[in-house]
Design a protein around this motif. Structure first.
Motif, short mmCIF file in Angstrom:
data_model
loop_
_atom_site.label_atom_id
_atom_site.label_comp_id
_atom_site.label_asym_id
_atom_site.label_seq_id
_atom_site.Cartn_x
_atom_site.Cartn_y
_atom_site.Cartn_z
N THR A 174 0.83 -1.21 0.00
CA THR A 174 0.00 0.00 0.00
C THR A 174 0.86 1.26 0.00
O THR A 174 0.43 2.30 -0.48
CB THR A 174 -0.98 0.05 1.20
OG1 THR A 174 -0.24 0.17 2.42
CG2 THR A 174 -1.87 -1.18 1.24
N CYS B 140 -9.51 2.96 2.94
CA CYS B 140 -9.36 1.83 3.86
C CYS B 140 -10.62 1.58 4.67
O CYS B 140 -11.15 2.47 5.32
CB CYS B 140 -8.20 2.12 4.82
SG CYS B 140 -7.95 0.87 6.09
N ILE C 210 -9.73 -3.78 4.15
CA ILE C 210 -9.66 -3.65 2.69
C ILE C 210 -9.01 -2.30 2.39
O ILE C 210 -9.42 -1.27 2.92
CB ILE C 210 -11.06 -3.70 2.05
CG1 ILE C 210 -11.73 -5.04 2.36
CG2 ILE C 210 -10.96 -3.46 0.54
CD1 ILE C 210 -13.18 -5.12 1.93
N ASN C 211 -7.98 -2.34 1.56
CA ASN C 211 -7.30 -1.13 1.13
C ASN C 211 -7.42 -1.02 -0.39
O ASN C 211 -7.16 -1.99 -1.10
CB ASN C 211 -5.82 -1.17 1.52
CG ASN C 211 -5.64 -1.13 3.01
OD1 ASN C 211 -5.95 -0.12 3.64
ND2 ASN C 211 -5.15 -2.20 3.59
N ILE C 212 -7.80 0.15 -0.86
CA ILE C 212 -7.95 0.39 -2.29
C ILE C 212 -6.98 1.51 -2.65
O ILE C 212 -7.00 2.58 -2.03
CB ILE C 212 -9.40 0.80 -2.63
CG1 ILE C 212 -10.38 -0.25 -2.09
CG2 ILE C 212 -9.57 1.01 -4.12
CD1 ILE C 212 -11.75 0.28 -1.78
N LYS D 252 -5.13 -1.32 -7.47
CA LYS D 252 -5.07 -2.48 -6.59
C LYS D 252 -6.10 -2.42 -5.47
O LYS D 252 -6.55 -1.35 -5.08
CB LYS D 252 -3.68 -2.61 -5.96
CG LYS D 252 -2.57 -2.79 -6.95
CD LYS D 252 -1.24 -2.85 -6.23
CE LYS D 252 -0.08 -2.92 -7.21
NZ LYS D 252 1.20 -2.92 -6.51
N MET D 253 -6.39 -3.59 -4.95
CA MET D 253 -7.19 -3.73 -3.75
C MET D 253 -6.55 -4.85 -2.94
O MET D 253 -6.26 -5.92 -3.48
CB MET D 253 -8.62 -4.12 -4.10
CG MET D 253 -9.47 -4.42 -2.88
SD MET D 253 -11.11 -5.03 -3.28
CE MET D 253 -10.74 -6.63 -3.94
N ALA E 218 -10.48 -2.35 -8.95
CA ALA E 218 -10.12 -1.26 -8.05
C ALA E 218 -11.08 -0.09 -8.19
O ALA E 218 -11.52 0.49 -7.19
CB ALA E 218 -8.68 -0.81 -8.31
N GLN F 92 -14.44 -1.00 -6.55
CA GLN F 92 -14.31 -0.97 -5.09
C GLN F 92 -14.18 0.48 -4.58
O GLN F 92 -14.71 0.82 -3.54
CB GLN F 92 -13.12 -1.81 -4.64
CG GLN F 92 -13.32 -3.29 -4.84
CD GLN F 92 -14.53 -3.81 -4.08
OE1 GLN F 92 -14.72 -3.53 -2.90
NE2 GLN F 92 -15.37 -4.56 -4.76
N ARG F 93 -13.50 1.31 -5.34
CA ARG F 93 -13.35 2.73 -4.99
C ARG F 93 -14.72 3.41 -4.99
O ARG F 93 -15.05 4.19 -4.08
CB ARG F 93 -12.40 3.40 -6.00
CG ARG F 93 -11.96 4.78 -5.64
CD ARG F 93 -10.88 5.31 -6.59
NE ARG F 93 -9.61 4.64 -6.34
CZ ARG F 93 -9.04 3.74 -7.14
NH1 ARG F 93 -9.59 3.39 -8.28
NH2 ARG F 93 -7.88 3.20 -6.81
#
Length: 136
Positions: free
Chosen positions: A11, A20, A88-90, A94-95, A114, A117-118
């Motif tokens: 990240t 996040c 979960i980190n975007i 990437k995720m 990504a 999800q964003r």
């Protein structure tokens, strides 16, 4: 543990902000307890801003109180309505998904995933702002 740390380190390669979702208590009070301060120092040194949705508990509130210093914008979600255990980190294309409870982490690199999800995160983030205004 090493795989989860590599997932977290990835990240820090982002070119913009990190979005996040996290059960902050599980994230910082389990296997990564020793690692988290070092991660935070690197994130601050690289001037990486994070938008976060945390559960409304003692740890989440602590993160919110330190938001400005730790380069974060935090909104808290009612634990009884929106409980979750993963992080979960975007970021960029990437995720990453980390289960601190099960010691599993995965990175998905795909722009369409990504971006979707964003969009979901941003929708929830806007809703969390409304909840926050009503809880004050």
């Amino acid at each position: 543990v090493e795989g989860i740390i590599r997932t977290m380190e990835d990240t820090l390669t982002c070119s913009g902000e990190i979005l996040c979702w996290s059960n902050a208590d599980l994230a910082v009070n389990t296997l990564l307890k020793e690692y988290h301060p070092a991660y935070l120092k690197k994130k601050i040194k690289r001037k990486i801003w994070t938008k976060c949705l945390f559960l409304d508990d003692e740890v989440g509130r602590g993160f919110k109180e330190r938001s400005e210093v730790e380069l974060r914008e935090v909104y808290l979600m009612p634990k009884d309505k929106f409980f979750f255990e993963n992080e979960i980190n975007i970021y960029d294309d990437k995720m990453s998904i980390i289960s601190h409870k099960d010691n599993v982490g995965v990175i998905v690199q795909n722009q369409a995933i990504a971006d979707t999800q964003r969009a979901i995160f941003n929708f929830a983030f806007e809703y969390a702002k409304l909840i926050d205004k009503h809880s004050v």
